[in-house]
Write an enzyme that holds these catalytic residues in place. Structure first.
Site, PDB file in Angstrom:
ATOM      1  N   ARG A   8      -5.883  -8.875 -24.584  1.00 46.46           N
ATOM      2  CA  ARG A   8      -6.231  -9.740 -23.450  1.00 46.46           C
ATOM      3  C   ARG A   8      -6.852  -8.932 -22.317  1.00 46.46           C
ATOM      4  O   ARG A   8      -7.235  -9.475 -21.290  1.00 46.46           O
ATOM      5  CB  ARG A   8      -4.965 -10.399 -22.890  1.00 46.46           C
ATOM      6  CG  ARG A   8      -4.388 -11.391 -23.809  1.00 46.46           C
ATOM      7  CD  ARG A   8      -3.007 -11.839 -23.377  1.00 46.46           C
ATOM      8  NE  ARG A   8      -2.363 -12.415 -24.532  1.00 46.46           N
ATOM      9  CZ  ARG A   8      -2.670 -13.616 -24.998  1.00 46.46           C
ATOM     10  NH1 ARG A   8      -3.510 -14.376 -24.375  1.00 46.46           N
ATOM     11  NH2 ARG A   8      -2.095 -14.066 -26.100  1.00 46.46           N
ATOM     12  N   LYS A  12     -10.676  -3.396 -21.949  1.00 45.75           N
ATOM     13  CA  LYS A  12     -10.704  -2.980 -23.359  1.00 45.75           C
ATOM     14  C   LYS A  12     -11.753  -3.782 -24.130  1.00 45.75           C
ATOM     15  O   LYS A  12     -12.465  -3.229 -24.967  1.00 45.75           O
ATOM     16  CB  LYS A  12      -9.343  -3.222 -24.012  1.00 45.75           C
ATOM     17  CG  LYS A  12      -8.352  -2.131 -23.775  1.00 45.75           C
ATOM     18  CD  LYS A  12      -7.171  -2.359 -24.716  1.00 45.75           C
ATOM     19  CE  LYS A  12      -5.953  -1.602 -24.247  1.00 45.75           C
ATOM     20  NZ  LYS A  12      -4.759  -1.983 -24.992  1.00 45.75           N
ATOM     21  N   ASP A  69      -2.260  -0.067 -30.208  1.00 46.00           N
ATOM     22  CA  ASP A  69      -1.121   0.221 -29.347  1.00 46.00           C
ATOM     23  C   ASP A  69      -1.225   1.674 -28.924  1.00 46.00           C
ATOM     24  O   ASP A  69      -1.576   2.542 -29.738  1.00 46.00           O
ATOM     25  CB  ASP A  69       0.201  -0.038 -30.073  1.00 46.00           C
ATOM     26  CG  ASP A  69       1.358  -0.067 -29.088  1.00 46.00           C
ATOM     27  OD1 ASP A  69       1.231  -0.718 -28.038  1.00 46.00           O
ATOM     28  OD2 ASP A  69       2.389   0.586 -29.353  1.00 46.00           O
ATOM     29  N   GLY A 151      -2.744   3.676 -15.447  1.00 46.80           N
ATOM     30  CA  GLY A 151      -1.543   4.219 -16.096  1.00 46.80           C
ATOM     31  C   GLY A 151      -1.215   5.639 -15.656  1.00 46.80           C
ATOM     32  O   GLY A 151      -1.170   5.950 -14.457  1.00 46.80           O
ATOM     33  N   TYR A 152      -1.025   6.519 -16.633  1.00 44.05           N
ATOM     34  CA  TYR A 152      -0.598   7.889 -16.355  1.00 44.05           C
ATOM     35  C   TYR A 152      -1.769   8.829 -16.057  1.00 44.05           C
ATOM     36  O   TYR A 152      -1.573  10.039 -15.965  1.00 44.05           O
ATOM     37  CB  TYR A 152       0.221   8.421 -17.544  1.00 44.05           C
ATOM     38  CG  TYR A 152       1.478   7.622 -17.806  1.00 44.05           C
ATOM     39  CD1 TYR A 152       2.650   7.887 -17.100  1.00 44.05           C
ATOM     40  CD2 TYR A 152       1.492   6.579 -18.726  1.00 44.05           C
ATOM     41  CE1 TYR A 152       3.797   7.142 -17.318  1.00 44.05           C
ATOM     42  CE2 TYR A 152       2.635   5.824 -18.954  1.00 44.05           C
ATOM     43  CZ  TYR A 152       3.786   6.113 -18.237  1.00 44.05           C
ATOM     44  OH  TYR A 152       4.923   5.370 -18.445  1.00 44.05           O
ATOM     45  N   HIS A 178      -8.558   9.461 -26.230  1.00 43.08           N
ATOM     46  CA  HIS A 178      -7.888   9.095 -27.480  1.00 43.08           C
ATOM     47  C   HIS A 178      -8.461   7.771 -28.004  1.00 43.08           C
ATOM     48  O   HIS A 178      -8.676   7.594 -29.191  1.00 43.08           O
ATOM     49  CB  HIS A 178      -6.377   8.984 -27.233  1.00 43.08           C
ATOM     50  CG  HIS A 178      -5.999   8.209 -25.998  1.00 43.08           C
ATOM     51  ND1 HIS A 178      -6.481   8.538 -24.758  1.00 43.08           N
ATOM     52  CD2 HIS A 178      -5.223   7.107 -25.814  1.00 43.08           C
ATOM     53  CE1 HIS A 178      -6.010   7.677 -23.870  1.00 43.08           C
ATOM     54  NE2 HIS A 178      -5.252   6.800 -24.483  1.00 43.08           N
TER      55      HIS A 178
HETATM   56  P1  IMP Z   1      -1.873  -0.052 -24.217  1.00 41.91           P
HETATM   57  O1  IMP Z   1      -1.112  -0.193 -25.500  1.00 41.91           O
HETATM   58  O2  IMP Z   1      -3.274   0.455 -24.410  1.00 41.91           O
HETATM   59  O3  IMP Z   1      -1.787  -1.268 -23.335  1.00 41.91           O
HETATM   60  O4  IMP Z   1      -1.160   1.124 -23.402  1.00 41.91           O
HETATM   61  C1  IMP Z   1       0.233   1.065 -23.074  1.00 41.91           C
HETATM   62  C2  IMP Z   1       0.528   1.946 -21.888  1.00 41.91           C
HETATM   63  O5  IMP Z   1       0.243   3.320 -22.217  1.00 41.91           O
HETATM   64  C3  IMP Z   1      -0.324   1.662 -20.660  1.00 41.91           C
HETATM   65  O6  IMP Z   1       0.263   0.649 -19.870  1.00 41.91           O
HETATM   66  C4  IMP Z   1      -0.310   2.998 -19.958  1.00 41.91           C
HETATM   67  O7  IMP Z   1       0.882   3.166 -19.235  1.00 41.91           O
HETATM   68  C5  IMP Z   1      -0.306   3.996 -21.105  1.00 41.91           C
HETATM   69  N1  IMP Z   1      -1.685   4.420 -21.456  1.00 41.91           N
HETATM   70  C6  IMP Z   1      -2.358   4.152 -22.615  1.00 41.91           C
HETATM   71  N2  IMP Z   1      -3.604   4.684 -22.591  1.00 41.91           N
HETATM   72  C7  IMP Z   1      -3.708   5.290 -21.372  1.00 41.91           C
HETATM   73  C8  IMP Z   1      -4.776   6.011 -20.750  1.00 41.91           C
HETATM   74  O8  IMP Z   1      -5.896   6.188 -21.269  1.00 41.91           O
HETATM   75  N3  IMP Z   1      -4.507   6.474 -19.510  1.00 41.91           N
HETATM   76  C9  IMP Z   1      -3.314   6.294 -18.877  1.00 41.91           C
HETATM   77  N4  IMP Z   1      -2.304   5.618 -19.408  1.00 41.91           N
HETATM   78  C10 IMP Z   1      -2.485   5.117 -20.662  1.00 41.91           C
END
Ligand code: IMP
Length: 197
Positions: A8, A12, A69, A151-152, A178
């Site tokens: 969603r 992305k 994920d 995020g991080y 990644h």
């Molecule tokens: P998602 O599965 O891509 O939604 O990622 C889950 C969680 O991982 C996010 O809410 C972030 O906290 C962390 N995360 C995933 N990819 C990244 C990134 O590229 N940068 C920073 N945090 C990330």
């Protein structure tokens, strides 16, 4: 070939459309074209969750689905935040609170090595499944730096760099991320499938 993007997140969706634009004969649909229900991500690994999402959305819509994920893995914390990366410090999702908790848990830790991991899963209508992984290794800094990304990102310096991901432009990050790596690998699968179809 018609492929539904199982996310969603508008950022992305845009990124996936860009990266997959040159796969001939591929028609990408998103949740605004074909609505689907929220999938609970209660798997124990990134792979479990990526497959869980692709299978559930494919079952519900009858379409081939691409899902993923992702999260941050810190070895010195036994793999945390891992599959709980988004909700590390609780609900609702709050990146700043997550970052503060991570720094607090790493206060006395000298091994700062970490990695972002993403697993992308492709589930076809005929039941075939493909799973690919992307990893970005680096280090966790001692205080946040930069305001780009999400995020991080403000805490993570990729190996070979001196600035955090949040101090890079989106283009710079997307070249090494990644996510980019995993999508490239899935793209190879899509090219192979569409070539052999
Ligand atoms: P998602 O599965 O891509 O939604 O990622 C889950 C969680 O991982 C996010 O809410 C972030 O906290 C962390 N995360 C995933 N990819 C990244 C990134 O590229 N940068 C920073 N945090 C990330």
């Amino acid at each position: 070939m018609i492929l539904l993007l199982g996310t969603r997140n508008k950022g992305k969706i845009r990124e996936l459309r860009e990266l997959l634009a040159d796969v001939k004969g591929l028609e990408l649909l998103s949740v605004s074209d074909v609505p689907f229900s929220e999938v609970e991500e209660d798997g124990e690994t990134f792979r479990d969750n990526a497959l869980l999402k692709a299978r559930a959305i494919s079952r519900e819509t009858g379409l081939s689905v691409l899902a993923d994920d992702a999260g941050l893995v810190v070895d010195a914390l036994g793999g945390e935040p891992g599959v709980r990366s988004a909700r590390y410090s609780g609900e609702p999702v709050d990146y700043e609170r997550n970052n503060a908790l991570l720094l607090e848990r790493m206060l006395d830790i000298t091994d700062r090595s970490a990695r972002f991991v993403i697993v992308v899963s492709l589930r076809l209508m005929d039941g075939r499944e493909y799973v690919r992984q992307g990893v970005l290794t680096g280090k966790i800094v001692e205080s946040p730096a930069g305001s780009n990304g999400f995020g991080y990102d403000p805490l993570f310096v990729p190996d070979g760099y001196t600035c955090t991901l949040a101090q890079m432009t989106m283009d710079e990050k997307n070249k090494i991320s990644h996510r980019r790596r995993a999508i490239e690998l899935i793209k190879e699968v899509l090219l192979e499938i569409s070539g052999s179809a």
